[in-house]
Motif scaffolding. Structure first.
Motif, PDB file in Angstrom:
ATOM      1  N   TRP A 223       0.867  -1.180   0.000  1.00  0.00           N
ATOM      2  CA  TRP A 223       0.000   0.000   0.000  1.00  0.00           C
ATOM      3  C   TRP A 223       0.897   1.220   0.000  1.00  0.00           C
ATOM      4  O   TRP A 223       2.127   1.081   0.007  1.00  0.00           O
ATOM      5  CB  TRP A 223      -0.947  -0.017   1.220  1.00  0.00           C
ATOM      6  N   ASP A 258      -6.154   3.330   1.013  1.00  0.00           N
ATOM      7  CA  ASP A 258      -5.247   4.453   0.768  1.00  0.00           C
ATOM      8  C   ASP A 258      -5.971   5.698   0.261  1.00  0.00           C
ATOM      9  O   ASP A 258      -5.660   6.810   0.677  1.00  0.00           O
ATOM     10  CB  ASP A 258      -4.185   4.052  -0.271  1.00  0.00           C
ATOM     11  N   HIS A 259      -6.927   5.506  -0.652  1.00  0.00           N
ATOM     12  CA  HIS A 259      -7.545   6.702  -1.235  1.00  0.00           C
ATOM     13  C   HIS A 259      -8.279   7.513  -0.173  1.00  0.00           C
ATOM     14  O   HIS A 259      -8.308   8.747  -0.222  1.00  0.00           O
ATOM     15  CB  HIS A 259      -8.442   6.351  -2.430  1.00  0.00           C
ATOM     16  N   GLU A 260      -8.835   6.830   0.831  1.00  0.00           N
ATOM     17  CA  GLU A 260      -9.522   7.544   1.915  1.00  0.00           C
ATOM     18  C   GLU A 260      -8.508   8.295   2.792  1.00  0.00           C
ATOM     19  O   GLU A 260      -8.699   9.455   3.132  1.00  0.00           O
ATOM     20  CB  GLU A 260     -10.332   6.547   2.760  1.00  0.00           C
ATOM     21  N   THR A 263      -7.351  11.349   0.837  1.00  0.00           N
ATOM     22  CA  THR A 263      -8.368  12.398   0.783  1.00  0.00           C
ATOM     23  C   THR A 263      -8.401  13.150   2.109  1.00  0.00           C
ATOM     24  O   THR A 263      -8.419  14.383   2.146  1.00  0.00           O
ATOM     25  CB  THR A 263      -9.763  11.784   0.496  1.00  0.00           C
ATOM     26  N   PHE A 326      -4.875   8.252  -7.965  1.00  0.00           N
ATOM     27  CA  PHE A 326      -5.509   8.629  -6.702  1.00  0.00           C
ATOM     28  C   PHE A 326      -6.276   9.948  -6.816  1.00  0.00           C
ATOM     29  O   PHE A 326      -7.112  10.244  -5.981  1.00  0.00           O
ATOM     30  CB  PHE A 326      -4.459   8.794  -5.588  1.00  0.00           C
ATOM     31  N   HIS A 438      -5.536   2.827 -10.977  1.00  0.00           N
ATOM     32  CA  HIS A 438      -6.658   3.485 -10.308  1.00  0.00           C
ATOM     33  C   HIS A 438      -6.516   3.209  -8.815  1.00  0.00           C
ATOM     34  O   HIS A 438      -6.378   2.052  -8.408  1.00  0.00           O
ATOM     35  CB  HIS A 438      -7.977   2.957 -10.848  1.00  0.00           C
ATOM     36  N   ASP A 439      -6.523   4.253  -7.993  1.00  0.00           N
ATOM     37  CA  ASP A 439      -6.323   4.103  -6.541  1.00  0.00           C
ATOM     38  C   ASP A 439      -5.114   3.227  -6.208  1.00  0.00           C
ATOM     39  O   ASP A 439      -5.148   2.403  -5.286  1.00  0.00           O
ATOM     40  CB  ASP A 439      -7.583   3.535  -5.868  1.00  0.00           C
TER      41      ASP A 439
END
Ligand code: PMP
Length: 455
Positions: A223, A258-260, A263, A326, A438-439
């Motif tokens: 990650w 990870d994307h959360e 953000t 991301f 993607h992400d």
């Protein structure tokens, strides 16, 4: 000493501020505080553990005048050990995985440390595994002491003695929930133990973990949030968790993709004026999930282990975010790479696949990415791409050989939300397939010609 005057940099460690979140908590009744560990003098929560480990080693006679401090670290522990070593006249040798940010490596060198960079993503038994390299160096260097934060009891003890009591005092005993990312586990374990004891078991302890990490039940694939979670290489024979982490202290573990985390950490900077590192994004994301169900009597304290200044080239860099898929589309009106993707099929080859089988899988393709072999489901992570295979290279390979012995360089990576023009510029004159991310995961392969034909 009073009035914030200290005899040494080590004496200035601790007593970091709690700052309330005001905008990210909109619609949440509970109070959420962030403990700004990045305001420690050496820049992170690891100042506490580093000092405690050095003091314990000095007291035990393991670290003597003229000695050398050796550690395996993703960065912050090394930085803190380096600074304290410098102030006390010790030499420092630090081994870091190559995925650590450039900023952290530059910081280590600034303190005069001998830095050894070793490839990340190695199984535990591998001689290049970060901790094995550090232990080997410690055995070779006369007068060396290996700090060993993962299993050193001084690490959680530091938080039990300092971080926990500070939070209790700062909230006047009103804290009801404590949230921390889990790396070595020292912070969550030591602080959590103290807060539970002092509150008669009332304080709930929440671990914040990257979604893929083994701690929370992930399969251990890579990650992008540094310094937390537990990676598991599929070739690892016996997985061991650090002794600094006592899972029984954690009431609830929040698994955060990870994307959360990314953000949230970017929102912290832009909406709260708090520039923190990626693991703070994970901790705050977990804290907000927990706080959503709480009442106005509840007080949640989350740890901000380090500063966003350590990651300006990653989490706060639009190019980094965009390339790994991301970022949301930056210019929504323009067509993006994802618009060209016509199939949901992701074709990658696991590193243990035989050359003969890989030739079949390759079929008509001119190249395919090779990733760390994982048998579970889930999209392969860009960080686990080892290289690529091509028909020419495979033609010469003995059929039984694993493809990992016959790799070409990795294919270029472009982000799903990049504009087609930007992605075409990124790959230059590359021909054949490119990886669409993607992400942070491989979402598709796209032929360079398709990309260029539409610009
Ligand atoms: N975040 C960052 C940025 C860190 O450097 C660390 C230390 N590895 C952690 C979180 C996790 O802290 P701990 O090792 O105490 O679990």
């Amino acid at each position: 000493m009073s009035d914030n005057v200290f005899d040494s940099v080590a004496a200035a460690i601790g007593n970091t501020p709690l700052v309330r979140l005001n905008r990210l908590t909109e619609g949440i009744a509970a109070t959420v505080y962030l403990k700004l560990e990045y305001l420690n003098p050496l820049g992170s929560v690891k100042d506490r553990a580093a000092l405690a480990m050095i003091e314990a080693a000095e007291a035990a006679g393991e670290l003597r005048p003229g000695g050398t401090v050796v550690e395996a670290t993703s960065g912050n522990t090394g930085i803190a050990l380096a600074a304290i070593a410098a102030a006390r006249g010790y030499r420092a040798v630090v081994v870091v995985p190559d995925k650590s940010s450039a900023e952290k490596l530059a910081l280590l060198r600034a303190y005069g440390v001998e830095v050894h960079v070793t490839p990340g993503g190695r199984p535990r038994e591998h001689p290049e595994f970060v901790r094995n390299v550090a232990q080997r160096l410690a055995a070779e260097i006369p007068g060396a002491w290996y700090a060993g934060q993962y299993d050193n009891p001084a690490n959680p003890a530091a938080h039990r003695r300092t971080t926990g009591p500070e939070i209790w005092r700062q909230t006047r005993g009103r804290v009801t929930h404590f949230v921390a990312g889990v790396g070595t586990g020292g912070t969550v374990t030591g602080t959590g133990e103290y807060l539970k004891e002092v509150s008669g078991g009332a304080v709930r302890v929440i671990g914040a973990d990257p979604e893929a990490s083994v701690y929370g039940g992930g399969d251990g694939r890579a990650w992008y949030i540094e310094s937390i979670g537990h990676y598991l290489h599929p070739d690892t024979a016996a997985d061991e968790w650090p002794l600094s982490y006592r899972p029984a202290i954690v009431d609830r573990l929040e698994r955060v993709p990870d994307h959360e985390s990314l953000t949230v950490v970017r929102r912290l900077a832009r909406e709260e004026g708090l520039l923190a590192g990626g693991s703070t994004g994970t901790a705050v994301a977990a804290a907000l999930r927990v706080a959503r169900d709480l009442s106005e009597d509840d007080v949640v304290v989350a740890i901000a282990p380090d500063s966003g200044r350590n990651y300006l080239s990653k989490y706060f860099d639009d190019d980094w975010l965009t390339r790994l898929g991301f970022a949301p589309a930056l210019t929504p009106a323009e067509p993006v790479v994802a618009d060209l993707v016509t199939t949901a099929e992701v074709r990658v080859i696991g590193s243990a696949t035989s050359a003969a089988r890989a030739r079949e899988l390759l079929g008509e393709a001119t190249a395919l990415p090779v990733t760390v072999q994982r048998n579970g489901s889930g999209s392969p992570v860009v960080a686990e791409i080892l290289g690529s295979v091509t028909p020419a290279r495979l033609a010469a390979a003995p059929g039984d050989d694993p493809v990992s012995a016959h790799l070409d360089p990795p294919l270029p990576v472009i982000g799903a939300t990049e504009t087609i023009a930007a992605a075409a510029a990124r790959i230059g004159d590359h021909r054949g397939p490119v990886v669409v991310a993607h992400d942070g995961s491989i979402s598709a392969l796209l032929d360079a010609a398709a990309l260029k034909g539409t610009v």
